[in-house]
Design a protein around this motif. Sequence first.
Motif, PDB file in Angstrom:
ATOM      1  N   LEU A   1     -83.151  32.868  11.030  1.00 37.60           N
ATOM      2  CA  LEU A   1     -82.903  32.116   9.800  1.00 37.60           C
ATOM      3  C   LEU A   1     -81.687  32.656   9.053  1.00 37.60           C
ATOM      4  O   LEU A   1     -80.776  31.904   8.686  1.00 37.60           O
ATOM      5  CB  LEU A   1     -84.143  32.167   8.907  1.00 37.60           C
ATOM      6  CG  LEU A   1     -84.001  31.506   7.542  1.00 37.60           C
ATOM      7  CD1 LEU A   1     -83.809  30.008   7.704  1.00 37.60           C
ATOM      8  CD2 LEU A   1     -85.226  31.790   6.701  1.00 37.60           C
ATOM      9  N   ILE A   2     -81.660  33.955   8.837  1.00 35.91           N
ATOM     10  CA  ILE A   2     -80.558  34.560   8.087  1.00 35.91           C
ATOM     11  C   ILE A   2     -79.258  34.496   8.893  1.00 35.91           C
ATOM     12  O   ILE A   2     -78.182  34.276   8.332  1.00 35.91           O
ATOM     13  CB  ILE A   2     -80.914  35.997   7.679  1.00 35.91           C
ATOM     14  CG1 ILE A   2     -82.073  35.952   6.680  1.00 35.91           C
ATOM     15  CG2 ILE A   2     -79.723  36.731   7.093  1.00 35.91           C
ATOM     16  CD1 ILE A   2     -82.701  37.278   6.386  1.00 35.91           C
ATOM     17  N   GLY A   3     -79.353  34.652  10.197  1.00 33.43           N
ATOM     18  CA  GLY A   3     -78.166  34.558  11.047  1.00 33.43           C
ATOM     19  C   GLY A   3     -77.528  33.181  10.984  1.00 33.43           C
ATOM     20  O   GLY A   3     -76.295  33.060  10.940  1.00 33.43           O
ATOM     21  N   ALA A   4     -78.345  32.132  10.962  1.00 29.64           N
ATOM     22  CA  ALA A   4     -77.795  30.779  10.843  1.00 29.64           C
ATOM     23  C   ALA A   4     -77.029  30.624   9.536  1.00 29.64           C
ATOM     24  O   ALA A   4     -75.958  30.011   9.495  1.00 29.64           O
ATOM     25  CB  ALA A   4     -78.921  29.754  10.924  1.00 29.64           C
ATOM     26  N   GLU A   5     -77.552  31.201   8.476  1.00 30.18           N
ATOM     27  CA  GLU A   5     -76.874  31.122   7.183  1.00 30.18           C
ATOM     28  C   GLU A   5     -75.593  31.959   7.174  1.00 30.18           C
ATOM     29  O   GLU A   5     -74.547  31.499   6.693  1.00 30.18           O
ATOM     30  CB  GLU A   5     -77.814  31.587   6.079  1.00 30.18           C
ATOM     31  CG  GLU A   5     -79.007  30.672   5.894  1.00 30.18           C
ATOM     32  CD  GLU A   5     -80.025  31.212   4.906  1.00 30.18           C
ATOM     33  OE1 GLU A   5     -79.748  32.239   4.263  1.00 30.18           O
ATOM     34  OE2 GLU A   5     -81.093  30.606   4.791  1.00 30.18           O
ATOM     35  N   VAL A   6     -75.675  33.169   7.680  1.00 31.60           N
ATOM     36  CA  VAL A   6     -74.519  34.079   7.666  1.00 31.60           C
ATOM     37  C   VAL A   6     -73.385  33.525   8.520  1.00 31.60           C
ATOM     38  O   VAL A   6     -72.228  33.461   8.080  1.00 31.60           O
ATOM     39  CB  VAL A   6     -74.928  35.492   8.144  1.00 31.60           C
ATOM     40  CG1 VAL A   6     -73.707  36.351   8.446  1.00 31.60           C
ATOM     41  CG2 VAL A   6     -75.798  36.173   7.105  1.00 31.60           C
ATOM     42  N   PHE A   7     -73.687  33.101   9.740  1.00 23.96           N
ATOM     43  CA  PHE A   7     -72.632  32.633  10.632  1.00 23.96           C
ATOM     44  C   PHE A   7     -72.139  31.245  10.235  1.00 23.96           C
ATOM     45  O   PHE A   7     -70.966  30.922  10.420  1.00 23.96           O
ATOM     46  CB  PHE A   7     -73.086  32.695  12.080  1.00 23.96           C
ATOM     47  CG  PHE A   7     -73.354  34.106  12.531  1.00 23.96           C
ATOM     48  CD1 PHE A   7     -72.371  35.069  12.447  1.00 23.96           C
ATOM     49  CD2 PHE A   7     -74.601  34.484  12.999  1.00 23.96           C
ATOM     50  CE1 PHE A   7     -72.610  36.382  12.836  1.00 23.96           C
ATOM     51  CE2 PHE A   7     -74.850  35.782  13.391  1.00 23.96           C
ATOM     52  CZ  PHE A   7     -73.857  36.735  13.304  1.00 23.96           C
ATOM     53  N   GLY A   8     -73.018  30.420   9.665  1.00 23.57           N
ATOM     54  CA  GLY A   8     -72.571  29.131   9.125  1.00 23.57           C
ATOM     55  C   GLY A   8     -71.620  29.330   7.959  1.00 23.57           C
ATOM     56  O   GLY A   8     -70.600  28.639   7.838  1.00 23.57           O
ATOM     57  N   ALA A   9     -71.955  30.284   7.095  1.00 18.44           N
ATOM     58  CA  ALA A   9     -71.077  30.585   5.954  1.00 18.44           C
ATOM     59  C   ALA A   9     -69.750  31.174   6.434  1.00 18.44           C
ATOM     60  O   ALA A   9     -68.696  30.892   5.850  1.00 18.44           O
ATOM     61  CB  ALA A   9     -71.776  31.551   4.999  1.00 18.44           C
ATOM     62  N   ALA A  10     -69.770  31.988   7.497  1.00 14.85           N
ATOM     63  CA  ALA A  10     -68.530  32.558   8.036  1.00 14.85           C
ATOM     64  C   ALA A  10     -67.633  31.452   8.581  1.00 14.85           C
ATOM     65  O   ALA A  10     -66.421  31.438   8.322  1.00 14.85           O
ATOM     66  CB  ALA A  10     -68.854  33.572   9.135  1.00 14.85           C
ATOM     67  N   PHE A  11     -68.222  30.514   9.291  1.00 14.01           N
ATOM     68  CA  PHE A  11     -67.440  29.414   9.853  1.00 14.01           C
ATOM     69  C   PHE A  11     -66.867  28.526   8.748  1.00 14.01           C
ATOM     70  O   PHE A  11     -65.665  28.261   8.703  1.00 14.01           O
ATOM     71  CB  PHE A  11     -68.307  28.593  10.803  1.00 14.01           C
ATOM     72  CG  PHE A  11     -67.591  27.412  11.392  1.00 14.01           C
ATOM     73  CD1 PHE A  11     -66.653  27.587  12.389  1.00 14.01           C
ATOM     74  CD2 PHE A  11     -67.839  26.129  10.933  1.00 14.01           C
ATOM     75  CE1 PHE A  11     -65.978  26.499  12.928  1.00 14.01           C
ATOM     76  CE2 PHE A  11     -67.171  25.047  11.466  1.00 14.01           C
ATOM     77  CZ  PHE A  11     -66.242  25.229  12.463  1.00 14.01           C
ATOM     78  N   ALA A  12     -67.728  28.095   7.841  1.00 12.84           N
ATOM     79  CA  ALA A  12     -67.285  27.204   6.760  1.00 12.84           C
ATOM     80  C   ALA A  12     -66.340  27.922   5.790  1.00 12.84           C
ATOM     81  O   ALA A  12     -65.359  27.338   5.329  1.00 12.84           O
ATOM     82  CB  ALA A  12     -68.494  26.658   6.009  1.00 12.84           C
TER      83      ALA A  12
END
Length: 84
Positions: free
Chosen positions: A25-36
């Motif tokens: 869950l947290i990884g999806a948020e962290v890596f999504g935020a890094a990409f965006a």
Amino acid sequence: MNAPSSSSRQIAWPSVITVISAAILIGAEVFGAAFAGGWALAILFGLGDQGTHILQAVLFALGVLVMTAFIRAAQRVEPFTKLR
């Protein structure tokens, strides 16, 4: 005192599953935020395609560090092994 041998330890599966689920869950948020975030900052500063990819890679690497710190901290709270 002797430390307990590895054969006297048992994997605490509920703790392992809890930490892995939280990491997903947290990884999806962290890596999504890094990409965006990399994309948005590159547009803001006019870096172009190559600059966008470099910035996203840097933010992705920071995300890996964040996730590593999270897993280590979570393992202290939810130990992966327990004594039999």
